[in-house]
Scaffold this active site. Structure first.
Site, PDB file in Angstrom:
ATOM      1  N   HIS A  66       5.728  18.631  -6.855  1.00  0.00           N
ATOM      2  CA  HIS A  66       5.968  17.216  -7.178  1.00  0.00           C
ATOM      3  C   HIS A  66       5.954  17.016  -8.691  1.00  0.00           C
ATOM      4  O   HIS A  66       4.990  16.495  -9.269  1.00  0.00           O
ATOM      5  CB  HIS A  66       4.931  16.330  -6.485  1.00  0.00           C
ATOM      6  CG  HIS A  66       5.141  16.218  -5.018  1.00  0.00           C
ATOM      7  ND1 HIS A  66       4.355  16.892  -4.092  1.00  0.00           N
ATOM      8  CD2 HIS A  66       6.068  15.535  -4.295  1.00  0.00           C
ATOM      9  CE1 HIS A  66       4.772  16.612  -2.871  1.00  0.00           C
ATOM     10  NE2 HIS A  66       5.806  15.796  -2.965  1.00  0.00           N
ATOM     11  N   ASN A  67       7.046  17.410  -9.316  1.00  0.00           N
ATOM     12  CA  ASN A  67       7.187  17.310 -10.762  1.00  0.00           C
ATOM     13  C   ASN A  67       8.557  16.730 -11.100  1.00  0.00           C
ATOM     14  O   ASN A  67       9.314  16.331 -10.208  1.00  0.00           O
ATOM     15  CB  ASN A  67       6.967  18.680 -11.407  1.00  0.00           C
ATOM     16  CG  ASN A  67       7.843  19.753 -10.760  1.00  0.00           C
ATOM     17  OD1 ASN A  67       9.026  19.520 -10.488  1.00  0.00           O
ATOM     18  ND2 ASN A  67       7.274  20.916 -10.505  1.00  0.00           N
ATOM     19  N   ALA A  68       8.892  16.700 -12.383  1.00  0.00           N
ATOM     20  CA  ALA A  68      10.138  16.064 -12.810  1.00  0.00           C
ATOM     21  C   ALA A  68      11.374  16.820 -12.339  1.00  0.00           C
ATOM     22  O   ALA A  68      12.438  16.224 -12.172  1.00  0.00           O
ATOM     23  CB  ALA A  68      10.157  15.935 -14.333  1.00  0.00           C
ATOM     24  N   VAL A  69      11.252  18.122 -12.127  1.00  0.00           N
ATOM     25  CA  VAL A  69      12.407  18.887 -11.642  1.00  0.00           C
ATOM     26  C   VAL A  69      12.722  18.496 -10.197  1.00  0.00           C
ATOM     27  O   VAL A  69      13.889  18.372  -9.817  1.00  0.00           O
ATOM     28  CB  VAL A  69      12.147  20.408 -11.747  1.00  0.00           C
ATOM     29  CG1 VAL A  69      13.410  21.194 -11.374  1.00  0.00           C
ATOM     30  CG2 VAL A  69      11.704  20.784 -13.154  1.00  0.00           C
ATOM     31  N   HIS A  70      11.693  18.281  -9.397  1.00  0.00           N
ATOM     32  CA  HIS A  70      11.908  17.779  -8.032  1.00  0.00           C
ATOM     33  C   HIS A  70      12.588  16.414  -8.091  1.00  0.00           C
ATOM     34  O   HIS A  70      13.531  16.152  -7.322  1.00  0.00           O
ATOM     35  CB  HIS A  70      10.574  17.673  -7.295  1.00  0.00           C
ATOM     36  CG  HIS A  70      10.616  16.825  -6.055  1.00  0.00           C
ATOM     37  ND1 HIS A  70      11.347  17.159  -4.930  1.00  0.00           N
ATOM     38  CD2 HIS A  70      10.022  15.622  -5.769  1.00  0.00           C
ATOM     39  CE1 HIS A  70      11.214  16.222  -4.010  1.00  0.00           C
ATOM     40  NE2 HIS A  70      10.415  15.276  -4.494  1.00  0.00           N
ATOM     41  N   HIS A 106      10.758   8.234  -7.666  1.00  0.00           N
ATOM     42  CA  HIS A 106      10.103   8.079  -6.360  1.00  0.00           C
ATOM     43  C   HIS A 106       8.756   8.784  -6.246  1.00  0.00           C
ATOM     44  O   HIS A 106       7.944   8.444  -5.393  1.00  0.00           O
ATOM     45  CB  HIS A 106      11.029   8.563  -5.241  1.00  0.00           C
ATOM     46  CG  HIS A 106      11.066  10.055  -5.087  1.00  0.00           C
ATOM     47  ND1 HIS A 106      11.757  10.874  -5.954  1.00  0.00           N
ATOM     48  CD2 HIS A 106      10.487  10.870  -4.170  1.00  0.00           C
ATOM     49  CE1 HIS A 106      11.610  12.130  -5.581  1.00  0.00           C
ATOM     50  NE2 HIS A 106      10.836  12.157  -4.511  1.00  0.00           N
ATOM     51  N   ASP A 107       8.481   9.784  -7.091  1.00  0.00           N
ATOM     52  CA  ASP A 107       7.200  10.503  -7.034  1.00  0.00           C
ATOM     53  C   ASP A 107       6.470  10.473  -8.374  1.00  0.00           C
ATOM     54  O   ASP A 107       5.619  11.333  -8.638  1.00  0.00           O
ATOM     55  CB  ASP A 107       7.424  11.964  -6.624  1.00  0.00           C
ATOM     56  CG  ASP A 107       7.431  12.168  -5.118  1.00  0.00           C
ATOM     57  OD1 ASP A 107       6.766  11.378  -4.414  1.00  0.00           O
ATOM     58  OD2 ASP A 107       8.098  13.113  -4.640  1.00  0.00           O
ATOM     59  N   ASP A 216      15.053  13.312  -0.406  1.00  0.00           N
ATOM     60  CA  ASP A 216      13.685  13.733  -0.685  1.00  0.00           C
ATOM     61  C   ASP A 216      13.303  15.005   0.072  1.00  0.00           C
ATOM     62  O   ASP A 216      12.478  15.786  -0.396  1.00  0.00           O
ATOM     63  CB  ASP A 216      12.725  12.590  -0.329  1.00  0.00           C
ATOM     64  CG  ASP A 216      11.325  12.815  -0.864  1.00  0.00           C
ATOM     65  OD1 ASP A 216      11.164  13.536  -1.872  1.00  0.00           O
ATOM     66  OD2 ASP A 216      10.369  12.255  -0.284  1.00  0.00           O
ATOM     67  N   GLN A 267       7.525  26.198   7.053  1.00  0.00           N
ATOM     68  CA  GLN A 267       8.910  25.768   6.879  1.00  0.00           C
ATOM     69  C   GLN A 267       9.647  25.620   8.196  1.00  0.00           C
ATOM     70  O   GLN A 267      10.439  24.686   8.376  1.00  0.00           O
ATOM     71  CB  GLN A 267       9.646  26.746   5.953  1.00  0.00           C
ATOM     72  CG  GLN A 267       9.191  26.676   4.514  1.00  0.00           C
ATOM     73  CD  GLN A 267       9.261  25.263   3.962  1.00  0.00           C
ATOM     74  OE1 GLN A 267      10.297  24.608   4.010  1.00  0.00           O
ATOM     75  NE2 GLN A 267       8.139  24.772   3.441  1.00  0.00           N
TER      76      GLN A 267
END
Length: 342
Positions: A66-70, A106-107, A216, A267
Protein backbone atom coordinates in the site's frame (compact mmCIF):
# COMPACT_ATOMS: atom_id res chain seq x y z
CA UNK A 1 6.10 5.27 -21.75
CA UNK A 2 3.17 7.60 -21.13
CA UNK A 3 2.08 7.07 -24.74
CA UNK A 4 1.25 3.51 -23.67
CA UNK A 5 -0.63 4.51 -20.51
CA UNK A 6 -3.83 2.91 -21.83
CA UNK A 7 -2.16 -0.47 -22.39
CA UNK A 8 -3.11 -3.24 -19.97
CA UNK A 9 0.50 -4.47 -20.12
CA UNK A 10 1.84 -1.13 -18.83
CA UNK A 11 4.75 -1.83 -16.44
CA UNK A 12 4.26 0.44 -13.44
CA UNK A 13 7.38 -0.84 -11.68
CA UNK A 14 9.52 0.19 -14.65
CA UNK A 15 7.71 3.52 -14.96
CA UNK A 16 8.32 4.26 -11.28
CA UNK A 17 12.04 3.64 -11.77
CA UNK A 18 12.15 5.85 -14.87
CA UNK A 19 10.43 8.69 -12.99
CA UNK A 20 12.69 8.32 -9.93
CA UNK A 21 9.80 7.32 -7.68
CA UNK A 22 7.37 9.90 -9.05
CA UNK A 23 5.08 7.55 -10.95
CA UNK A 24 1.87 8.77 -9.29
CA UNK A 25 2.51 12.47 -9.94
CA UNK A 26 3.82 11.95 -13.48
CA UNK A 27 1.03 9.61 -14.55
CA UNK A 28 -1.86 11.57 -13.03
CA UNK A 29 -0.66 14.91 -14.43
CA UNK A 30 -0.45 13.26 -17.86
CA UNK A 31 -3.94 11.78 -17.56
CA UNK A 32 -5.47 15.10 -16.47
CA UNK A 33 -3.98 16.65 -19.58
CA UNK A 34 -4.93 13.70 -21.81
CA UNK A 35 -8.60 13.87 -20.77
CA UNK A 36 -8.74 17.66 -21.18
CA UNK A 37 -9.47 18.22 -17.49
CA UNK A 38 -6.99 21.04 -16.93
CA UNK A 39 -8.51 23.20 -19.64
CA UNK A 40 -12.12 22.22 -18.97
CA UNK A 41 -11.99 23.00 -15.24
CA UNK A 42 -9.47 25.83 -15.67
CA UNK A 43 -7.09 24.16 -13.22
CA UNK A 44 -3.83 25.77 -12.18
CA UNK A 45 -1.08 23.34 -13.21
CA UNK A 46 1.12 24.38 -10.30
CA UNK A 47 -1.69 23.71 -7.82
CA UNK A 48 -2.51 20.37 -9.48
CA UNK A 49 1.08 19.22 -9.27
CA UNK A 50 1.35 20.52 -5.71
CA UNK A 51 -1.72 18.53 -4.69
CA UNK A 52 -0.44 15.35 -6.35
CA UNK A 53 2.97 15.74 -4.70
CA UNK A 54 1.23 15.99 -1.31
CA UNK A 55 -0.77 12.84 -2.09
CA UNK A 56 2.28 10.93 -3.28
CA UNK A 57 4.34 11.93 -0.26
CA UNK A 58 1.53 10.96 2.11
CA UNK A 59 1.80 7.34 0.98
CA UNK A 60 4.19 5.24 3.06
CA UNK A 61 7.03 3.99 0.90
CA UNK A 62 8.02 1.49 3.58
CA UNK A 63 4.77 -0.39 2.97
CA UNK A 64 5.52 -3.33 0.67
CA UNK A 65 2.15 -2.96 -1.07
CA UNK A 66 0.00 0.00 0.00
CA UNK A 67 2.30 2.70 -1.33
CA UNK A 68 2.33 5.32 -4.09
CA UNK A 69 3.25 2.79 -6.77
CA UNK A 70 0.09 0.81 -5.97
CA UNK A 71 -1.89 4.06 -6.21
CA UNK A 72 -0.33 4.78 -9.61
CA UNK A 73 -1.14 1.25 -10.76
CA UNK A 74 -4.79 1.61 -9.71
CA UNK A 75 -4.95 4.99 -11.47
CA UNK A 76 -3.60 3.46 -14.68
CA UNK A 77 -6.17 0.65 -14.47
CA UNK A 78 -8.93 3.21 -13.94
CA UNK A 79 -7.72 5.07 -17.03
CA UNK A 80 -8.01 1.83 -19.03
CA UNK A 81 -11.59 1.32 -17.83
CA UNK A 82 -12.59 4.94 -18.50
CA UNK A 83 -11.52 4.51 -22.11
CA UNK A 84 -13.66 1.42 -22.68
CA UNK A 85 -16.32 2.24 -25.30
CA UNK A 86 -19.18 1.23 -23.01
CA UNK A 87 -18.19 3.97 -20.57
CA UNK A 88 -16.38 6.53 -22.70
CA UNK A 89 -19.49 7.58 -24.63
CA UNK A 90 -21.39 8.42 -21.44
CA UNK A 91 -18.87 9.75 -18.93
CA UNK A 92 -18.63 13.48 -18.32
CA UNK A 93 -15.32 15.20 -17.62
CA UNK A 94 -16.46 15.54 -14.02
CA UNK A 95 -16.92 11.75 -13.83
CA UNK A 96 -13.46 11.21 -15.28
CA UNK A 97 -11.80 13.66 -12.91
CA UNK A 98 -13.48 12.12 -9.86
CA UNK A 99 -12.49 8.63 -11.01
CA UNK A 100 -8.84 9.58 -11.46
CA UNK A 101 -8.67 11.54 -8.19
CA UNK A 102 -10.27 8.71 -6.23
CA UNK A 103 -7.91 6.16 -7.77
CA UNK A 104 -4.80 8.21 -7.04
CA UNK A 105 -5.74 8.94 -3.42
CA UNK A 106 -7.79 5.88 -2.45
CA UNK A 107 -5.14 4.49 -0.04
CA UNK A 108 -3.35 7.68 0.99
CA UNK A 109 -1.58 7.49 4.39
CA UNK A 110 -2.27 3.75 4.63
CA UNK A 111 -0.49 2.46 7.76
CA UNK A 112 0.28 -0.98 6.28
CA UNK A 113 -2.12 -2.84 8.58
CA UNK A 114 -5.81 -3.66 8.22
CA UNK A 115 -8.90 -2.44 10.05
CA UNK A 116 -9.14 -5.35 12.54
CA UNK A 117 -5.57 -4.59 13.63
CA UNK A 118 -6.43 -0.92 14.23
CA UNK A 119 -9.51 -1.91 16.22
CA UNK A 120 -7.84 -4.48 18.47
CA UNK A 121 -4.89 -2.16 19.17
CA UNK A 122 -7.30 0.68 20.04
CA UNK A 123 -5.80 2.95 17.39
CA UNK A 124 -7.09 6.52 17.43
CA UNK A 125 -8.41 6.17 13.85
CA UNK A 126 -10.62 3.26 14.90
CA UNK A 127 -12.12 5.41 17.64
CA UNK A 128 -12.47 8.42 15.35
CA UNK A 129 -14.46 6.50 12.75
CA UNK A 130 -16.32 4.23 15.17
CA UNK A 131 -14.73 1.03 13.85
CA UNK A 132 -16.50 1.45 10.51
CA UNK A 133 -14.58 1.73 7.19
CA UNK A 134 -11.77 3.11 9.31
CA UNK A 135 -9.06 3.19 6.66
CA UNK A 136 -11.31 4.33 3.82
CA UNK A 137 -12.72 7.19 5.88
CA UNK A 138 -9.18 8.24 6.74
CA UNK A 139 -8.07 8.10 3.10
CA UNK A 140 -11.06 10.23 2.09
CA UNK A 141 -10.71 12.82 4.84
CA UNK A 142 -6.96 13.09 4.23
CA UNK A 143 -7.62 13.68 0.53
CA UNK A 144 -10.18 16.39 1.24
CA UNK A 145 -7.70 18.10 3.56
CA UNK A 146 -5.01 18.11 0.87
CA UNK A 147 -7.45 19.33 -1.78
CA UNK A 148 -8.39 22.28 0.41
CA UNK A 149 -4.79 23.01 1.34
CA UNK A 150 -3.69 22.97 -2.30
CA UNK A 151 -6.49 25.29 -3.40
CA UNK A 152 -6.92 23.20 -6.54
CA UNK A 153 -10.68 23.82 -6.67
CA UNK A 154 -10.72 27.17 -4.87
CA UNK A 155 -11.98 28.93 -8.00
CA UNK A 156 -15.09 26.73 -8.20
CA UNK A 157 -18.38 27.56 -6.42
CA UNK A 158 -18.54 26.31 -2.82
CA UNK A 159 -21.53 24.02 -3.40
CA UNK A 160 -19.76 22.39 -6.34
CA UNK A 161 -16.61 21.83 -4.29
CA UNK A 162 -18.54 20.28 -1.41
CA UNK A 163 -20.41 17.95 -3.76
CA UNK A 164 -17.14 16.87 -5.35
CA UNK A 165 -15.74 16.07 -1.91
CA UNK A 166 -18.82 14.00 -1.05
CA UNK A 167 -18.69 12.11 -4.35
CA UNK A 168 -14.97 11.50 -3.88
CA UNK A 169 -15.75 10.03 -0.47
CA UNK A 170 -18.44 7.78 -1.90
CA UNK A 171 -15.93 6.38 -4.39
CA UNK A 172 -13.13 5.84 -1.89
CA UNK A 173 -15.48 4.27 0.69
CA UNK A 174 -16.56 1.75 -1.96
CA UNK A 175 -13.07 0.19 -1.84
CA UNK A 176 -13.76 -1.19 1.65
CA UNK A 177 -13.33 -4.92 1.06
CA UNK A 178 -15.86 -5.69 3.80
CA UNK A 179 -18.53 -4.18 1.51
CA UNK A 180 -17.60 -6.43 -1.41
CA UNK A 181 -20.74 -8.57 -1.28
CA UNK A 182 -22.94 -5.49 -0.91
CA UNK A 183 -21.66 -3.95 -4.14
CA UNK A 184 -21.48 -7.25 -5.98
CA UNK A 185 -25.11 -8.02 -5.17
CA UNK A 186 -26.22 -4.57 -6.34
CA UNK A 187 -24.21 -4.92 -9.53
CA UNK A 188 -25.63 -8.38 -10.28
CA UNK A 189 -29.15 -7.13 -9.64
CA UNK A 190 -28.73 -4.21 -12.05
CA UNK A 191 -27.30 -6.47 -14.74
CA UNK A 192 -30.02 -9.09 -14.29
CA UNK A 193 -32.71 -6.43 -14.58
CA UNK A 194 -30.91 -4.56 -17.35
CA UNK A 195 -31.85 -1.28 -15.69
CA UNK A 196 -28.52 0.54 -15.71
CA UNK A 197 -28.86 3.81 -17.59
CA UNK A 198 -25.53 5.60 -17.93
CA UNK A 199 -27.25 8.78 -19.02
CA UNK A 200 -28.29 9.14 -15.36
CA UNK A 201 -25.67 10.56 -12.97
CA UNK A 202 -26.42 8.15 -10.07
CA UNK A 203 -25.93 5.14 -12.34
CA UNK A 204 -22.68 6.52 -13.73
CA UNK A 205 -21.46 7.11 -10.19
CA UNK A 206 -22.30 3.52 -9.22
CA UNK A 207 -20.32 2.23 -12.22
CA UNK A 208 -17.39 4.44 -11.20
CA UNK A 209 -17.53 2.77 -7.77
CA UNK A 210 -17.42 -0.65 -9.41
CA UNK A 211 -14.63 0.47 -11.75
CA UNK A 212 -12.54 1.67 -8.79
CA UNK A 213 -13.17 -1.59 -6.93
CA UNK A 214 -12.01 -3.54 -9.99
CA UNK A 215 -8.95 -1.32 -10.45
CA UNK A 216 -8.05 -1.75 -6.78
CA UNK A 217 -7.95 -5.56 -6.99
CA UNK A 218 -6.88 -5.98 -10.61
CA UNK A 219 -3.37 -7.33 -9.92
CA UNK A 220 -4.38 -10.96 -10.58
CA UNK A 221 -5.57 -9.85 -14.03
CA UNK A 222 -2.16 -8.48 -15.05
CA UNK A 223 0.53 -10.43 -16.93
CA UNK A 224 2.12 -13.14 -14.76
CA UNK A 225 5.45 -11.48 -13.91
CA UNK A 226 3.74 -8.26 -12.83
CA UNK A 227 0.89 -10.04 -11.07
CA UNK A 228 3.25 -12.33 -9.15
CA UNK A 229 5.32 -9.39 -7.98
CA UNK A 230 2.26 -7.55 -6.65
CA UNK A 231 1.03 -10.73 -4.96
CA UNK A 232 4.32 -11.23 -3.16
CA UNK A 233 4.28 -7.62 -2.02
CA UNK A 234 0.77 -7.72 -0.57
CA UNK A 235 1.48 -11.01 1.21
CA UNK A 236 4.68 -9.62 2.68
CA UNK A 237 2.63 -6.74 4.08
CA UNK A 238 0.17 -9.25 5.57
CA UNK A 239 3.04 -11.23 7.10
CA UNK A 240 4.63 -8.10 8.59
CA UNK A 241 1.34 -7.42 10.35
CA UNK A 242 1.28 -11.00 11.59
CA UNK A 243 4.82 -10.61 12.92
CA UNK A 244 3.73 -7.56 14.92
CA UNK A 245 0.69 -9.41 16.26
CA UNK A 246 2.88 -12.31 17.33
CA UNK A 247 5.38 -9.97 18.97
CA UNK A 248 2.63 -8.20 20.88
CA UNK A 249 0.89 -11.49 21.74
CA UNK A 250 -2.26 -10.59 19.84
CA UNK A 251 -4.39 -13.04 17.92
CA UNK A 252 -2.84 -13.33 14.46
CA UNK A 253 -5.21 -12.09 11.77
CA UNK A 254 -6.33 -14.39 8.94
CA UNK A 255 -3.78 -14.60 6.07
CA UNK A 256 -1.13 -12.89 8.21
CA UNK A 257 0.78 -15.85 9.66
CA UNK A 258 3.88 -16.47 7.56
CA UNK A 259 4.38 -19.87 9.26
CA UNK A 260 0.99 -21.34 8.35
CA UNK A 261 0.10 -19.48 5.12
CA UNK A 262 1.66 -19.56 1.69
CA UNK A 263 1.54 -16.91 -1.03
CA UNK A 264 0.03 -19.35 -3.58
CA UNK A 265 -2.71 -20.43 -1.19
CA UNK A 266 -3.60 -16.83 -0.28
CA UNK A 267 -3.71 -15.82 -3.93
CA UNK A 268 -5.81 -18.77 -5.05
CA UNK A 269 -8.37 -17.95 -2.36
CA UNK A 270 -8.34 -14.24 -3.22
CA UNK A 271 -8.87 -14.95 -6.90
CA UNK A 272 -11.60 -17.50 -6.30
CA UNK A 273 -13.70 -15.66 -3.75
CA UNK A 274 -13.02 -11.96 -4.44
CA UNK A 275 -11.57 -11.26 -7.88
CA UNK A 276 -13.36 -13.76 -10.11
CA UNK A 277 -16.93 -13.01 -8.93
CA UNK A 278 -16.47 -9.25 -9.41
CA UNK A 279 -14.63 -9.44 -12.73
CA UNK A 280 -17.12 -11.88 -14.23
CA UNK A 281 -19.86 -9.31 -13.62
CA UNK A 282 -17.58 -6.49 -14.82
CA UNK A 283 -17.04 -8.44 -18.04
CA UNK A 284 -20.78 -9.06 -18.35
CA UNK A 285 -21.29 -5.31 -18.15
CA UNK A 286 -18.36 -4.19 -20.32
CA UNK A 287 -18.51 -7.02 -22.84
CA UNK A 288 -16.40 -10.17 -22.70
CA UNK A 289 -14.53 -9.21 -25.87
CA UNK A 290 -13.10 -6.07 -24.31
CA UNK A 291 -12.16 -7.75 -21.02
CA UNK A 292 -10.95 -11.05 -22.45
CA UNK A 293 -7.22 -10.24 -21.92
CA UNK A 294 -7.84 -9.54 -18.22
CA UNK A 295 -9.92 -12.69 -17.76
CA UNK A 296 -7.32 -14.66 -19.70
CA UNK A 297 -4.51 -13.50 -17.43
CA UNK A 298 -6.67 -14.23 -14.39
CA UNK A 299 -7.18 -17.85 -15.45
CA UNK A 300 -3.54 -18.40 -16.36
CA UNK A 301 -2.28 -16.78 -13.17
CA UNK A 302 -4.56 -18.90 -11.02
CA UNK A 303 -3.25 -22.02 -12.76
CA UNK A 304 0.33 -20.84 -12.15
CA UNK A 305 -0.36 -20.35 -8.44
CA UNK A 306 -1.92 -23.83 -8.27
CA UNK A 307 1.24 -25.23 -9.81
CA UNK A 308 3.42 -23.44 -7.28
CA UNK A 309 1.18 -24.59 -4.44
CA UNK A 310 1.45 -28.20 -5.64
CA UNK A 311 5.24 -27.86 -5.71
CA UNK A 312 5.24 -26.52 -2.15
CA UNK A 313 3.02 -29.36 -0.96
CA UNK A 314 5.17 -31.95 -2.74
CA UNK A 315 8.31 -30.45 -1.22
CA UNK A 316 6.70 -30.48 2.22
CA UNK A 317 5.70 -34.12 1.78
CA UNK A 318 9.25 -35.06 0.76
CA UNK A 319 10.64 -33.21 3.77
CA UNK A 320 8.20 -35.00 6.10
CA UNK A 321 9.13 -38.37 4.57
CA UNK A 322 12.84 -37.61 4.96
CA UNK A 323 12.33 -36.57 8.58
CA UNK A 324 10.36 -39.74 9.29
CA UNK A 325 13.08 -41.86 7.68
CA UNK A 326 15.78 -40.12 9.70
CA UNK A 327 13.81 -40.68 12.90
CA UNK A 328 13.43 -44.38 12.05
CA UNK A 329 17.17 -44.70 11.39
CA UNK A 330 17.92 -43.05 14.71
CA UNK A 331 15.60 -45.48 16.50
CA UNK A 332 17.24 -48.49 14.80
CA UNK A 333 20.71 -47.29 15.81
CA UNK A 334 19.78 -46.71 19.48
CA UNK A 335 20.66 -49.45 22.07
CA UNK A 336 17.85 -51.91 22.89
CA UNK A 337 16.57 -52.30 26.47
CA UNK A 338 19.11 -54.04 28.61
CA UNK A 339 21.97 -53.45 26.24
CA UNK A 340 24.76 -50.98 26.61
CA UNK A 341 28.44 -50.64 27.08
CA UNK A 342 30.00 -53.02 29.58
Amino acid sequence: MLMKAASWSFDMFLFDRLTNGNSLVSLTCHLFNFHGLIQHFQLDMVKLRGFLVMVQEDYHNQNPYHNAVHAADVTQAMHCYLREPKLAVHLTRRDIMLGLLAASAHDVDHPGVNQPFLIKTHHHLASLYHNSSVLENHHWRSTVGMLRESGLFAHLPMDERLQMERDLGSLILATDISRQNEFLSQFKSHLDKGDLCLEEAPHRHFILQIALKCADICNPCRVWDTSKRWSEKVCEEFFKQGDMERKWRLEISPLCDRYTQTVPNIQIGFMTFVVEPLFMEWARFMGYTHLSPMLGHLGLNKASWRGLQNELEAGSARADAAAAAAAADTADDSPEDGEGPE
